[in-house]
Enzyme design. Structure first.
Site, PDB file in Angstrom:
ATOM      1  N   SER A 150       0.617  -1.287  -0.058  1.00 39.74           N
ATOM      2  CA  SER A 150      -0.048  -0.168   0.007  1.00 39.74           C
ATOM      3  C   SER A 150       0.768   1.396   0.063  1.00 39.74           C
ATOM      4  O   SER A 150       0.258   2.337  -0.448  1.00 39.74           O
ATOM      5  CB  SER A 150      -0.814  -0.018   1.244  1.00 39.74           C
ATOM      6  OG  SER A 150      -0.051  -0.017   2.450  1.00 39.74           O
ATOM      7  N   HIS A 178      -5.528  -4.394  -1.309  1.00 45.05           N
ATOM      8  CA  HIS A 178      -5.194  -3.236  -2.336  1.00 45.05           C
ATOM      9  C   HIS A 178      -5.182  -3.877  -3.587  1.00 45.05           C
ATOM     10  O   HIS A 178      -4.408  -3.434  -4.572  1.00 45.05           O
ATOM     11  CB  HIS A 178      -4.015  -2.420  -2.055  1.00 45.05           C
ATOM     12  CG  HIS A 178      -4.091  -1.616  -0.802  1.00 45.05           C
ATOM     13  ND1 HIS A 178      -4.564  -0.272  -0.779  1.00 45.05           N
ATOM     14  CD2 HIS A 178      -3.837  -1.771   0.576  1.00 45.05           C
ATOM     15  CE1 HIS A 178      -4.624   0.255   0.118  1.00 45.05           C
ATOM     16  NE2 HIS A 178      -4.353  -0.452   1.121  1.00 45.05           N
ATOM     17  N   LYS A 209     -12.740  -1.225   1.039  1.00 46.73           N
ATOM     18  CA  LYS A 209     -11.883  -0.310   0.032  1.00 46.73           C
ATOM     19  C   LYS A 209     -12.613  -0.320  -1.269  1.00 46.73           C
ATOM     20  O   LYS A 209     -13.613   0.149  -1.638  1.00 46.73           O
ATOM     21  CB  LYS A 209     -10.515  -0.826  -0.208  1.00 46.73           C
ATOM     22  CG  LYS A 209      -9.591  -0.534   1.186  1.00 46.73           C
ATOM     23  CD  LYS A 209      -8.028  -0.806   0.737  1.00 46.73           C
ATOM     24  CE  LYS A 209      -7.407  -0.362   2.277  1.00 46.73           C
ATOM     25  NZ  LYS A 209      -7.630  -0.985   3.737  1.00 46.73           N
TER      26      LYS A 209
END
Length: 363
Positions: A150, A178, A209
């Site tokens: 990240s 991610h 996310k």
């Protein structure tokens, strides 16, 4: 407030984890409202008492199907998923081998277990092999890595990791926070992107996310592992179940992804546009082909003042410096979203160029 990027009107958010823009998707919002109205604000219980409703089981089945795994288990966050897996799975007879730049939640989760701990240099396959050779004396070996890192926007060399794991009889664990939703042809993540879906044993990821942006995490993998976690994973056993609204929006986000890969596929061109234009302007962008685009500046104060000036020009970004990143490697982390238009990206690049020249980051 902008309905898409959750900042005051006129400001474009380039620092959110809302990779696919689904946190503001009307169908995702509607699904959350419907779940809220049907099941209430919360269940006031952990899962094994009275905190499991049909929507929780349906979401776990959907997650497993999306990742093409046997089963899945929900957590309040992926931090909890990482905190709950190593202690439950590994014994003092086992070994875990962790990339030195893994996320803090992986590091903390590993600290909780009693396995023998090895740390290999970041994405260094020669060092990983040396550590695997050293770990041959242990009963079980687990290689743990972020799929995408990240802070740097780089992607783990999963093909090589899986080859080494096969050579030295180890399991592979990846954290896909991610990556889930936008990496790979269908957004299934790093293992799909690199063609090793059948070689990765365990996936931990987040619902907070790309998959709606609310909260929640999960582990997906072999059914015996998931059954073990339901019995032994402390964050699962002793945390309230996910609120219905969160479950509803995450479930709808997965529906949208499994119906079409168009949103996930749109990310590549947008990411390339930003990276290529920033590089042409003279900036150094860390990582490769990932929507996390760290603009490397080195100096902590420079990163801070440039971020402030970017906001004055309508671009919301954040500077990162020690201890979040190593000393001397301060940066502004830019994150590209599917809801960014080409005009938004160009405006961001223009602002960086202007601000960079003002503060001496560009000549």
């Amino acid at each position: 407030m902008s309905p898409l990027l959750c900042v005051p009107a006129g400001i474009i958010n380039f620092c959110a984890n809302n990779y696919l823009g689904l946190s503001s998707h009307p169908e995702v919002i509607r699904a959350a409202v419907e779940a809220l109205e049907k099941f209430g604000a919360g269940l006031s219980s952990v899962r094994f008492i009275c905190g499991t409703q049909s929507i929780h089981k349906e979401l776990e089945e959907k997650i497993a199907r999306f990742h093409q795994r046997e089963d899945a288990i929900l957590y309040a966050s992926c931090f909890d998923a990482n905190a709950g897996i190593f202690e439950a799975l590994l014994t003092p007879e086992d070994a875990v081998l962790s990339d030195e730049l893994n996320h803090a939640s992986i590091i903390d989760g590993i600290r909780l277990c009693k396995a023998n701990k090895y740390r290999y240099k970041h994405m260094d396959m020669q060092d990983l092999e040396a550590k695997l050779q050293e770990a041959q004396k242990h009963r079980l070996r687990l290689v743990a890595t972020d799929g995408a890192f990240s802070m740097d926007g780089d992607i783990a060399p999963l093909r090589e990791i899986c080859q080494l794991a096969q050579k030295y009889d180890a399991l592979v664990f990846i954290d896909e926070c991610h990556a889930t939703g936008f990496l790979g042809p269908n957004g299934r993540g790093t293992d799909e992107l690199l063609g090793v879906m059948d070689k990765v044993t365990i996936i931990n990821s987040t619902l907070g996310k790309a998959l709606g942006g609310a909260a929640g995490g999960y582990t997906t993998g072999p059914k015996p592992l998931i059954d073990l976690l339901r019995q032994r994973s402390r964050p699962y056993l002793f945390s309230n179940s996910l609120p219905p609204a969160v479950v509803g929006c995450a479930s709808k986000a997965l529906d949208l992804l499994m119906e079409s890969n168009a949103i996930a596929q749109s990310m590549a061109a947008k990411t390339q546009r930003f990276r290529s234009k920033m590089t042409a302007a003279g900036f150094t962008i860390s990582g490769k082909d990932h929507p996390i685009c760290p603009v490397m500046l080195g100096d902590a104060r420079l990163a801070s003042v440039m971020a402030e000036d970017m906001l004055n020009r309508g671009i919301y970004v954040i500077g990162f410096s020690y201890p979040v990143v190593p000393k001397g490697k301060a940066r502004i982390r830019v994150q590209i979203s599917a809801v960014h238009s080409d005009e938004d990206i160009d405006r961001c690049v223009d602002a960086f160029t202007e601000v960079g020249r003002k503060h001496g980051a560009l000549r």
